[in-house]
Design a protein around this motif. Structure first.
Motif, PDB file in Angstrom:
ATOM      1  N   GLY A  91       0.820  -1.208   0.000  1.00  0.00           N
ATOM      2  CA  GLY A  91       0.000   0.000   0.000  1.00  0.00           C
ATOM      3  C   GLY A  91       0.854   1.257   0.000  1.00  0.00           C
ATOM      4  N   SER A  92       0.617   2.122   0.961  1.00  0.00           N
ATOM      5  CA  SER A  92       1.345   3.393   1.048  1.00  0.00           C
ATOM      6  C   SER A  92       2.794   3.209   1.482  1.00  0.00           C
ATOM      7  N   ASP A  93       3.144   2.004   1.959  1.00  0.00           N
ATOM      8  CA  ASP A  93       4.510   1.707   2.409  1.00  0.00           C
ATOM      9  C   ASP A  93       5.217   0.876   1.344  1.00  0.00           C
ATOM     10  N   SER A  94       6.087   1.520   0.587  1.00  0.00           N
ATOM     11  CA  SER A  94       6.768   0.816  -0.513  1.00  0.00           C
ATOM     12  C   SER A  94       7.899  -0.064  -0.026  1.00  0.00           C
ATOM     13  N   GLY A  95       8.368   0.168   1.216  1.00  0.00           N
ATOM     14  CA  GLY A  95       9.576  -0.514   1.662  1.00  0.00           C
ATOM     15  C   GLY A  95      10.781   0.087   0.971  1.00  0.00           C
ATOM     16  N   ALA A  96      11.875  -0.648   0.907  1.00  0.00           N
ATOM     17  CA  ALA A  96      13.090  -0.149   0.252  1.00  0.00           C
ATOM     18  C   ALA A  96      12.883  -0.098  -1.264  1.00  0.00           C
ATOM     19  N   ILE A  97      13.636   0.797  -1.913  1.00  0.00           N
ATOM     20  CA  ILE A  97      13.536   0.953  -3.367  1.00  0.00           C
ATOM     21  C   ILE A  97      14.932   0.766  -3.964  1.00  0.00           C
ATOM     22  N   GLY A  98      15.017  -0.092  -4.987  1.00  0.00           N
ATOM     23  CA  GLY A  98      16.301  -0.402  -5.605  1.00  0.00           C
ATOM     24  C   GLY A  98      16.802   0.693  -6.521  1.00  0.00           C
ATOM     25  N   PRO A  99      18.023   0.552  -7.053  1.00  0.00           N
ATOM     26  CA  PRO A  99      18.656   1.567  -7.915  1.00  0.00           C
ATOM     27  C   PRO A  99      17.842   1.909  -9.156  1.00  0.00           C
TER      28      PRO A  99
ATOM     29  N   SER B 189      18.258  -3.708   2.511  1.00  0.00           N
ATOM     30  CA  SER B 189      18.748  -2.501   1.842  1.00  0.00           C
ATOM     31  C   SER B 189      19.844  -1.861   2.687  1.00  0.00           C
ATOM     32  N   PHE B 190      20.788  -1.202   2.004  1.00  0.00           N
ATOM     33  CA  PHE B 190      21.876  -0.523   2.707  1.00  0.00           C
ATOM     34  C   PHE B 190      22.367   0.626   1.827  1.00  0.00           C
ATOM     35  N   THR B 191      22.958   1.626   2.462  1.00  0.00           N
ATOM     36  CA  THR B 191      23.445   2.792   1.707  1.00  0.00           C
ATOM     37  C   THR B 191      24.559   2.406   0.741  1.00  0.00           C
ATOM     38  N   ASN B 192      25.339   1.409   1.100  1.00  0.00           N
ATOM     39  CA  ASN B 192      26.401   0.921   0.224  1.00  0.00           C
ATOM     40  C   ASN B 192      25.817  -0.153  -0.697  1.00  0.00           C
ATOM     41  N   GLY B 193      25.813   0.122  -1.991  1.00  0.00           N
ATOM     42  CA  GLY B 193      25.217  -0.798  -2.945  1.00  0.00           C
ATOM     43  C   GLY B 193      25.943  -2.117  -3.069  1.00  0.00           C
TER      44      GLY B 193
ATOM     45  N   ALA C 129      17.271 -10.889  -0.134  1.00  0.00           N
ATOM     46  CA  ALA C 129      18.445 -10.350  -0.824  1.00  0.00           C
ATOM     47  C   ALA C 129      18.423  -8.832  -0.651  1.00  0.00           C
ATOM     48  N   PHE C 130      19.482  -8.166  -1.139  1.00  0.00           N
ATOM     49  CA  PHE C 130      19.564  -6.708  -1.018  1.00  0.00           C
ATOM     50  C   PHE C 130      19.013  -6.047  -2.275  1.00  0.00           C
ATOM     51  N   ILE C 131      17.892  -5.359  -2.123  1.00  0.00           N
ATOM     52  CA  ILE C 131      17.321  -4.659  -3.268  1.00  0.00           C
ATOM     53  C   ILE C 131      18.157  -3.444  -3.624  1.00  0.00           C
ATOM     54  N   SER C 132      19.011  -3.009  -2.704  1.00  0.00           N
ATOM     55  CA  SER C 132      19.906  -1.876  -2.962  1.00  0.00           C
ATOM     56  C   SER C 132      21.137  -2.294  -3.758  1.00  0.00           C
ATOM     57  N   ASN C 133      21.349  -3.598  -3.907  1.00  0.00           N
ATOM     58  CA  ASN C 133      22.463  -4.119  -4.698  1.00  0.00           C
ATOM     59  C   ASN C 133      21.978  -4.304  -6.139  1.00  0.00           C
ATOM     60  N   PRO C 134      22.617  -3.657  -7.118  1.00  0.00           N
ATOM     61  CA  PRO C 134      22.121  -3.714  -8.503  1.00  0.00           C
ATOM     62  C   PRO C 134      21.900  -5.129  -9.037  1.00  0.00           C
ATOM     63  N   SER C 135      22.846  -6.032  -8.782  1.00  0.00           N
ATOM     64  CA  SER C 135      22.701  -7.392  -9.320  1.00  0.00           C
ATOM     65  C   SER C 135      21.582  -8.152  -8.595  1.00  0.00           C
ATOM     66  N   GLU C 136      21.471  -7.972  -7.287  1.00  0.00           N
ATOM     67  CA  GLU C 136      20.406  -8.675  -6.556  1.00  0.00           C
ATOM     68  C   GLU C 136      19.042  -8.050  -6.823  1.00  0.00           C
TER      69      GLU C 136
END
Length: 396
Positions: free
Chosen positions: A219-227, A299-303, A363-370
């Motif tokens: 819903g209104s909470d998307s969670g983390a967003i990838g690159p 998700s993490f600040t470091n991709g 997995a890490f959605i902030s990591n491009p490959s993952e």
């Protein structure tokens, strides 16, 4: 003297009263399995062109074989049979033909063997054998069988065995008997009434299990967003829907905290964080689920951060940790992600549920490959299969 005699009589009556149920249960168990075959052993051997799995029973048995896809699995049911309590339930094979095999009491009358195939749905042969040192045997050959015949090499008597009847009708891929007909709102199957029946009715399998799946955010909470803009709430829902399909196909009753892109709390977007999280906990608590699985993406600040993590409540039961560990291992086995371990946590949804519970960061959605992996159909299916494998291992 008279008082001592009275006390002895009372003690005797007391002992009889509390030992009769156990005696009745033992008698019921004996009556139930008296005409059934006991599956006493599973033997695995790998040759250059195939892996062979031999199922031993104390009397002649029949079987029904079927093929399932995504991933490829060979399923063999042996009716009118029960598993010896001494028999190991899971067999890691790890040949180039087979990943692993497991055996379970599918229902009180049926033993089920599931073999994960690495060579496609058609590259297998199932047949029964008569004679020899074991009364009943079912043989599963998986591999390159183009030049093979039923005159096999492993564990057979020196004399030529009696030809087995054609198994073509039973080896033809058919729809599994546990077609996904159950719905979350439907009543779960009635469990056996006593402990002995419970042991026999599938304590090693998923049939009749009640499982709540919680796709994180929504819903209104998307969670983390990838690159590239892939949202956590979308990935978790896709994985949860595929996981539900797999579990229902295995006979489980599945409850979803959400089936669409929405909040779980009746207050919707107006709910506080605690109200939303509590609404997710209320579903398994009220329906009496056996386990609760919350699916998330990290998700993490470091991709460069990557991998899979299993979480359980820090003050919870050992079974929650076991569930978290097995699901994490199952996901890693399917996706090939890096293991970040099984860790204790204070997450609300694993703290306020009444059953073994885990939150898995797939997995890490902030990591491009993952992110790319988890936005693919293959990644979704593998993640769901890994969680399903972990659940099966937990109950196995």
């Amino acid at each position: 003297m008279r008082q001592r005699i009275v006390r002895l009589i009372l003690v005797t009556l007391y002992m009889m009263l509390f030992t009769l149920p156990a005696f009745a249960a033992d008698t019921n168990f004996g009556q139930r399995v008296s005409g059934m075959a006991e599956v006493t052993g599973v033997r695995v051997s790998t040759e250059a062109n195939k892996t062979r799995i031999v199922i031993d029973a104390n009397k002649e048995v029949t079987y029904k074989a079927m093929s399932l896809g995504e991933p490829d699995r060979l399923v063999v049911d042996i009716p009118n049979a029960w598993i010896s309590p001494k028999l190991k339930k899971e067999f890691p094979v790890n040949s180039r033909f087979v990943g692993k095999a497991r055996v379970a009491q599918f229902n009180p009358q049926t033993v089920r063997i599931v073999v994960e195939s690495k060579v496609g749905k058609q590259n297998h042969k199932v047949f029964s054998l008569k004679g020899g040192p074991v009364a009943g045997r079912v043989v599963l050959d998986i591999g390159d069988l183009s030049g093979d015949s039923s005159g096999t090499k492993i564990d057979l008597p020196k004399t030529k065995p009696t030809p087995a009847p054609s198994t073509k009708p039973t080896t033809k891929p058919t729809k599994p008997s546990t077609k996904p007909s159950q719905k979350p709102e439907s009543k779960p199957e009635t469990k056996p009434q006593d402990d002995v029946d419970g042991e026999l009715a599938g304590i090693t399998g998923l049939r009749g299990r009640k499982i709540t799946i919680d796709p994180g955010h929504g819903g209104s909470d998307s969670g983390a967003i990838g690159p590239t803009g892939v949202m956590e709430k979308s990935v978790t829902l896709r994985v949860a829907q595929e996981l539900k399909r797999l579990l229902v196909a295995e006979g489980a009753t599945v409850y979803m905290t959400r089936d669409t892109d929405t909040e779980v709390s009746p207050k919707g977007a107006d709910a506080s964080d605690i109200e939303e999280l509590q609404a997710r906990c209320d579903i398994p608590n009220q329906n009496g689920s056996d386990i609760f699985v919350s699916i998330h993406m990290d998700s993490f600040t470091n991709g460069a951060a990557k991998g899979t993590t299993g979480y359980y409540y820090s003050l919870g039961s050992k079974r929650s940790r076991d569930l978290a560990d097995k699901i994490r291992a199952g996901v890693i086995d399917q996706l090939g992600t890096q293991s970040r371990g099984t860790q204790s946590s204070n997450f609300y949804v694993v703290k306020h549920t009444d059953m073994p519970a885990t939150l898995v960061e797939v997995a890490f959605i902030s990591n491009p490959s993952e992110e790319r992996l988890m936005n693919s159909e293959a990644g979704i299916k593998k993640a769901a299969q890994g969680i399903a494998d972990g659940i099966a291992d937990f109950f196995g």
